[in-house]
Design an enzyme around this catalytic site. Structure first.
Site, PDB file in Angstrom:
ATOM      1  N   HIS A 323       4.831  24.957  18.631  1.00 51.01           N
ATOM      2  CA  HIS A 323       5.173  25.873  17.535  1.00 51.01           C
ATOM      3  C   HIS A 323       6.552  25.505  17.012  1.00 51.01           C
ATOM      4  O   HIS A 323       7.254  24.689  17.598  1.00 51.01           O
ATOM      5  CB  HIS A 323       5.240  27.325  18.045  1.00 51.01           C
ATOM      6  CG  HIS A 323       3.904  27.916  18.378  1.00 51.01           C
ATOM      7  ND1 HIS A 323       3.328  28.909  17.637  1.00 51.01           N
ATOM      8  CD2 HIS A 323       3.034  27.639  19.375  1.00 51.01           C
ATOM      9  CE1 HIS A 323       2.159  29.234  18.166  1.00 51.01           C
ATOM     10  NE2 HIS A 323       1.952  28.467  19.230  1.00 51.01           N
ATOM     11  N   GLU A 396       8.652  25.903  21.347  1.00 55.52           N
ATOM     12  CA  GLU A 396       9.131  26.256  20.010  1.00 55.52           C
ATOM     13  C   GLU A 396      10.108  25.156  19.611  1.00 55.52           C
ATOM     14  O   GLU A 396      11.196  25.053  20.174  1.00 55.52           O
ATOM     15  CB  GLU A 396       9.837  27.619  20.026  1.00 55.52           C
ATOM     16  CG  GLU A 396       8.931  28.798  20.345  1.00 55.52           C
ATOM     17  CD  GLU A 396       8.036  29.193  19.176  1.00 55.52           C
ATOM     18  OE1 GLU A 396       8.301  28.786  18.032  1.00 55.52           O
ATOM     19  OE2 GLU A 396       7.055  29.916  19.423  1.00 55.52           O
TER      20      GLU A 396
HETATM   21  C1  BZS Z   1       5.773  31.634  17.067  1.00 53.14           C
HETATM   22  C2  BZS Z   1       6.423  32.464  18.174  1.00 53.14           C
HETATM   23  C3  BZS Z   1       5.418  32.658  19.268  1.00 53.14           C
HETATM   24  C4  BZS Z   1       4.439  33.715  18.848  1.00 53.14           C
HETATM   25  C5  BZS Z   1       6.126  33.005  20.554  1.00 53.14           C
HETATM   26  C6  BZS Z   1       5.189  33.094  21.714  1.00 53.14           C
HETATM   27  C7  BZS Z   1       4.399  32.032  22.072  1.00 53.14           C
HETATM   28  C8  BZS Z   1       5.062  34.239  22.398  1.00 53.14           C
HETATM   29  C9  BZS Z   1       3.539  32.115  23.146  1.00 53.14           C
HETATM   30  C10 BZS Z   1       4.193  34.337  23.449  1.00 53.14           C
HETATM   31  C11 BZS Z   1       3.423  33.275  23.828  1.00 53.14           C
HETATM   32  O1  BZS Z   1       5.084  32.186  16.245  1.00 53.14           O
HETATM   33  O2  BZS Z   1       5.922  30.418  17.040  1.00 53.14           O
HETATM   34  O3  BZS Z   1       4.858  34.841  18.542  1.00 53.14           O
HETATM   35  O4  BZS Z   1       3.269  33.412  18.801  1.00 53.14           O
HETATM   36 ZN    ZN Z   2       4.125  29.866  16.040  1.00 49.52          ZN
END
Ligand code: BZS
Ligand code: ZN
Ligand code: CA
Length: 449
Positions: A323, A396
């Site tokens: 991400h 991320e």
């Molecule tokens: C994004 C942030 C991502 C989300 C953070 C996250 C990833 C939380 C995995 C929990 C598990 O959008 O890149 O909110 O999906």
């Molecule tokens: Zn994301």
């Protein structure tokens, strides 16, 4: 688990000006909040969501309460966050008592129904790959390296685009008894750098096989799966106007409303919708879908992963879902603040935390359990671990903040910011035959494998 949160809010402030210069903001974004009704519904659809700096939320509990307004949290700081929200949601956040300030928009084209669909990314971003460009590059790589790279169409997106799985391994056409590792990218439409990460890995592994000893050893002894683009419809929609739409979800319609899209990373079938970590409102950024795995893209990838359970044993041992942004290495669970408990023993948690910290030491990201940010349910890494016992992480990627480009860093960063994860990826591959080795418990968990 203590959340490790950076303080750098000054970078956000400092960058407002530079981004503002590069950001012709659509005049169409009217001031008044639309009244409820079909007209308001239509106005909201046409509205491009925007990022806001929210000063106030300082704990994961406060951040989880903030997510309940339907926004996404894009960036976490000690006493502030950056969110993506509609104007109505920004008002709701203000009503929670927080200070809310709109940030400059990314390059945005004025909405025009007559404009032909944009064929490429805007100026400054043209080295990012559109879906067609990525497909062509992948096909060329497969043609050039048929012994070590193969392509499967594992299904189609809502709008009918092919979803691909690329396999990298010596003797690629045979299903050998080798540990398997999965890399996925682009669940969220606006996170375009993650597709470049997939393409980097494909290029790196094919071009260095036979010359780089670590790469060669991994292709000789692992089966590497890359699903380069989980949300091609959302990605194309994000750029189709000629600017960026800050779109997150897929492009699946929702019954009974004109609001489009499901947040794929809230739609996976493990503790789906359990814990206030996703939204039931189809207009929200984190809409979880009508039911678990209701999104075709999630169904296709779930089925693919189930298919890697051969003879009752899941072959995939480790995974990274890419991400942007914030430069984090995250591990499960997201649905609970607890470090250990049902489905997560102390050794399992320690293995996640150790490998997570080891990988983060190579790329300079911040390692933490994902619920240190805020609660989520239905995320892919919770599903991969909770349902399939795959050591699954979320990366991320670049940048660390809105001030350095947020979701839309210029294409000049692609080479550096994808190669930045080479070492972490190699570490994961090298430990994939026995992930517990990272806590010194190979003998206990991996004997006779
Ligand atoms: C994004 C942030 C991502 C989300 C953070 C996250 C990833 C939380 C995995 C929990 C598990 O959008 O890149 O909110 O999906
Ligand atoms: Zn994301
Ligand atoms: Ca092989």
């Amino acid at each position: 688990m203590r959340p490790r949160i950076r303080g750098g809010r000054t970078t956000v402030l400092a960058a407002l000006l530079s981004l503002a210069l590069a950001a012709p903001i659509a005049a169409a974004q009217a001031q008044d909040a639309p009244r409820p009704g079909p007209a308001a519904d239509a106005a909201r659809i046409a509205e491009v969501p925007r990022q806001y700096e929210v000063t106030g939320p300082a704990t994961r509990t406060e951040r989880t309460a903030l997510v309940a307004t339907g926004v996404s949290i894009d960036e976490v700081h000690a006493r502030a966050v950056v969110i993506t929200a509609t104007r109505a949601q920004a008002t709701a956040v203000r009503q929670l008592g927080h200070k809310v300030r709109q940030l400059p928009a990314p390059p945005t084209a004025a909405p025009s129904p007559h404009k032909p669909r944009a064929k490429d990314f805007p100026a400054g971003y043209t080295k990012y790959h559109t879906y067609d460009e990525a497909t062509k590059e992948i096909d060329a790589l497969v043609a050039r390296h048929p012994d070590i790279l193969s392509k499967q169409v594992i299904g189609t997106s809502h709008e009918g685009r092919n979803l691909l799985a690329l396999k990298l391994s010596k003797n690629v056409t045979k299903d050998e008894q080798e540990p398997e590792v999965l890399f996925t990218a682009h669940q969220h439409a606006r996170e375009h750098l993650t597709v470049e990460m997939s393409l980097y890995l494909l290029n790196e592994f094919t071009s260095k096989y036979g010359s780089d000893s670590r790469v060669t050893k991994m292709l000789d002894s692992r089966e590497i799966w890359i699903i380069p683009d989980l949300n091609p419809d959302g990605g194309e929609y994000d750029i189709a106007s000629g600017g960026f739409r800050s779109w997150r979800k897929n492009r699946q319609p929702n019954a009974g409303t004109s609001e489009v899209g499901t947040d794929l990373n809230r739609n996976w079938d493990f503790k789906w919708g359990c814990c206030d970590g996703s939204s039931t409102d189809p207009g929200d950024e984190t809409y979880r879908g009508a039911s678990a795995a209701s999104a075709p893209e999630v169904q296709v990838v779930s089925k693919f992963v189930h298919g890697r359970n051969v003879g009752g044993k899941q072959q995939i041992t480790a995974a990274i879902d890419f991400h942007t942004y914030s430069e984090l290495v995250l591990w499960p669970f997201g649905f609970t603040n607890d470090d250990t408990g049902d489905g997560m023993t102390k050794d399992e948690h320690d293995t996640f935390a150790t490998l997570g910290k080891n990988m983060a030491a190579t790329n300079g990201y911040t390692p933490e359990q994902s619920s240190d940010l805020y609660i989520t349910d239905g995320a892919i890494d919770d599903w991969l671990w909770g349902d399939q016992k795959v050591f699954a992480f979320t990366f991320e990627m670049y940048p660390s903040s809105f001030g350095s480009g947020g979701f839309y860093p210029k294409d000049s960063v692609i080479p550096k910011e994808t190669a930045r994860n080479r070492e972490a990826v190699l570490q994961m591959l090298e430990t994939a035959d026995c992930v517990y080795r990272v806590i010194g418990k190979e003998g206990q968990y991996c004997k006779g494998r």
